[in-house]
Each structure stands twice: as structure tokens, then as C-alpha cells.
Design a protein around this motif. Structure first.
Motif, PDB file in Angstrom:
ATOM      1  N   ILE A  15       0.856  -1.149  -0.121  1.00  0.00           N
ATOM      2  CA  ILE A  15      -0.011  -0.171  -0.119  1.00  0.00           C
ATOM      3  C   ILE A  15       0.864   1.192  -0.061  1.00  0.00           C
ATOM      4  N   ASN A  16       1.961   1.112   0.894  1.00  0.00           N
ATOM      5  CA  ASN A  16       2.839   2.502   1.057  1.00  0.00           C
ATOM      6  C   ASN A  16       3.647   2.746  -0.258  1.00  0.00           C
TER       7      ASN A  16
ATOM      8  N   ASN B 268       2.495   2.079  -3.253  1.00  0.00           N
ATOM      9  CA  ASN B 268       1.635   2.643  -4.400  1.00  0.00           C
ATOM     10  C   ASN B 268       0.870   4.013  -3.945  1.00  0.00           C
ATOM     11  N   ARG B 269       1.287   4.627  -3.117  1.00  0.00           N
ATOM     12  CA  ARG B 269       0.556   5.772  -2.626  1.00  0.00           C
ATOM     13  C   ARG B 269       0.683   6.992  -3.627  1.00  0.00           C
ATOM     14  N   ASP B 270       1.558   6.810  -4.535  1.00  0.00           N
ATOM     15  CA  ASP B 270       1.771   7.972  -5.461  1.00  0.00           C
ATOM     16  C   ASP B 270       0.837   7.391  -6.709  1.00  0.00           C
TER      17      ASP B 270
ATOM     18  N   TRP C 213      -6.925  -2.136  -2.725  1.00  0.00           N
ATOM     19  CA  TRP C 213      -7.493  -1.012  -2.992  1.00  0.00           C
ATOM     20  C   TRP C 213      -9.060  -1.136  -2.940  1.00  0.00           C
TER      21      TRP C 213
END
Length: 236
Positions: A87-88, A90-92, A190
Motif C-alpha cells: 500500500i505504501n 503505491n501511494r503515488d 484498494w
């Protein structure tokens, strides 16, 4: 609410199983001419049916129960440490909800994914007609979730249907060159978050087969429920 007893179903002849070598499979289909409401589709999903294009189906094998429907219990889901790292990572990414539709951009990514990851499967070789028949046709209430990087490049696309009680993850494809992102896992995480945001109870992941390595990822989301002997059972 639609009475499922009024629907017509058709069973296929036995054919080679797509997942287990040496096995014969049989499939039960809802008559594709039927008008399937969201209520009926939601009920069918709770009975283990899935959608592929305009076809709503489930395995109907007399001597094999290997295909097990699974869904994530959203209210009690807790991401693992490795899932939190994904998750972190792909935060962008920006996620946009769009109608199910054909575009050259979507198809190019789909073809690249199938050619790279599934050249030994039923969907190879990919074609535009196959893309539309598999992911767009059907008329059910659903959408595409676009996953785009900071340069607005499409890196993944999740095909998702809306049910009364949850979301149904129909199919996800992604850029096979972006291995460091673990996009397949992130797309499910997600959708779990989106299901929770919509205050729904379950994310349906389709079928899990113990002996099929390509389906092993589905048991990484806890708590998971499996449809066993007609009942949804929490499993460890």
C-alpha cells in the motif's frame, strides 16, 4: 426482488478443465437471454456464481468440488505487514472510476498482460473482440478502476461489479514491467478499501482451487470466507 426459481439454467457438456490437468469440467450458466437485475445478480453471487461478459456461471462438476467461491469479510479485514508495505509503495498512484468501455490504451495494456503472463491460458491470444466480450459485455452494474502513476501512465485496470452486499472483483490486469509495485495485490487491497468506503460487507474474489498455484494469492486476505456445502464459512 427477482425469484431465482423463475430463471432458466443450462449446463454444458463435459470439457477439459482449465485449471486441473487431466480433469473434466462442467459449467452451469444462467440463460444469457434473461434480464438479470442487481438483486438477482447479488443473490447468484451468494450462491457461488460469477460473471464473464454476458455469461453468469458456476462450476457444475459431478465428481469434483475443487472450485471454491471466496470472499473477503470487509468489516474484519486487517492488512498484513507485507500488504501494508505494498500500500505504501503505491501511494503515488491515482485511482479513477470510469464506465466499462473499450479504448486502445486499455486494450494495449490488456494484450501486453495476457501475452506476458498468460500465454498458456484460455485468453491467449488476446483480441479486441475477446476483450469486449470478456470485460465489457453483460449489462451488469459495474465499472473500471484506472490506476495511473504520477506521469498519468495507466499501470493497472480493475474490472469490478456492484452487488447489494459488496463488490465483485471480476478481473485485474496490469503492466507486467512494474513488478516492484505488486500491482495485482495492490488492486485487491484498494478494492477492499473501496468496498469499506461504500459501507458494503464483502469483496468477492471468484474461485480458489487449492491445487492451482495461480489462485494461491486469494487466501492472503484475512478474514476470508469460503462457500462450502452451500454455506459461507470463515476460514483461517
Amino acid at each position: 426482488m427477482t425469484n431465482l426459481k423463475t430463471l432458466h439454467f443450462y449446463a454444458t457438456p463435459e470439457h477439459d478443465c482449465s485449471y486441473l490437468e487431466g480433469f473434466e469440467a462442467k459449467t452451469l450458466f444462467v440463460d444469457p437471454q434473461e434480464i438479470i437485475t442487481t438483486d438477482a445478480y447479488s443473490q447468484l453471487s451468494d450462491l457461488g456464481f460469477r460473471r464473464s461478459g454476458k455469461h453468469i456461471y458456476r462450476p457444475y462438476c459431478a465428481n469434483c468440488q475443487a472450485c471454491i467461491s471466496v470472499r473477503v469479510d470487509i468489516g474484519n479485514f486487517a492488512a498484513s505487514k507485507s500488504q501494508k508495505r505494498i500500500i505504501n509503495k503505491n501511494r503515488d498512484l491515482k485511482v479513477v472510476t470510469v464506465p466499462a468501455q473499450f479504448t486502445d490504451e486499455y486494450y494495449d495494456l490488456y494484450a501486453k498482460y495476457i501475452n506476458t503472463r498468460h500465454s498458456d491460458g484460455d485468453m491467449f491470444p488476446p483480441t479486441p473482440d475477446q476483450f469486449s466480450a470478456f470485460l465489457i459485455d453483460g449489462g451488469q452494474k459495474g465499472c473500471f478502476f484506472e490506476f495511473r502513476d504520477p506521469d498519468n501512465k495507466l499501470v493497472a485496470l480493475a474490472v469490478t461489479d456492484f452487488l447489494n452486499q459488496g463488490l465483485s472483483a471480476i478481473y485485474t490486469f496490469f503492466d507486467p514491467d512494474e513488478t516492484q509495485r505488486s500491482l495485482g495485490t495492490f488492486a485487491i487491497l484498494w478494492q477492499i478499501k473501496e468496498t469499506k468506503r461504500q459501507d458494503l460487507d464483502y469483496l468477492y474474489l471468484g474461485y480458489w482451487i487449492r491445487e492451482c498455484q495461480k489462485m494461491a494469492y486469494k487466501v492472503a486476505y484475512h478474514p476470508l470466507e469460503m462457500l462450502l456445502h452451500g454455506q459461507w464459512i470463515p476460514v483461517d
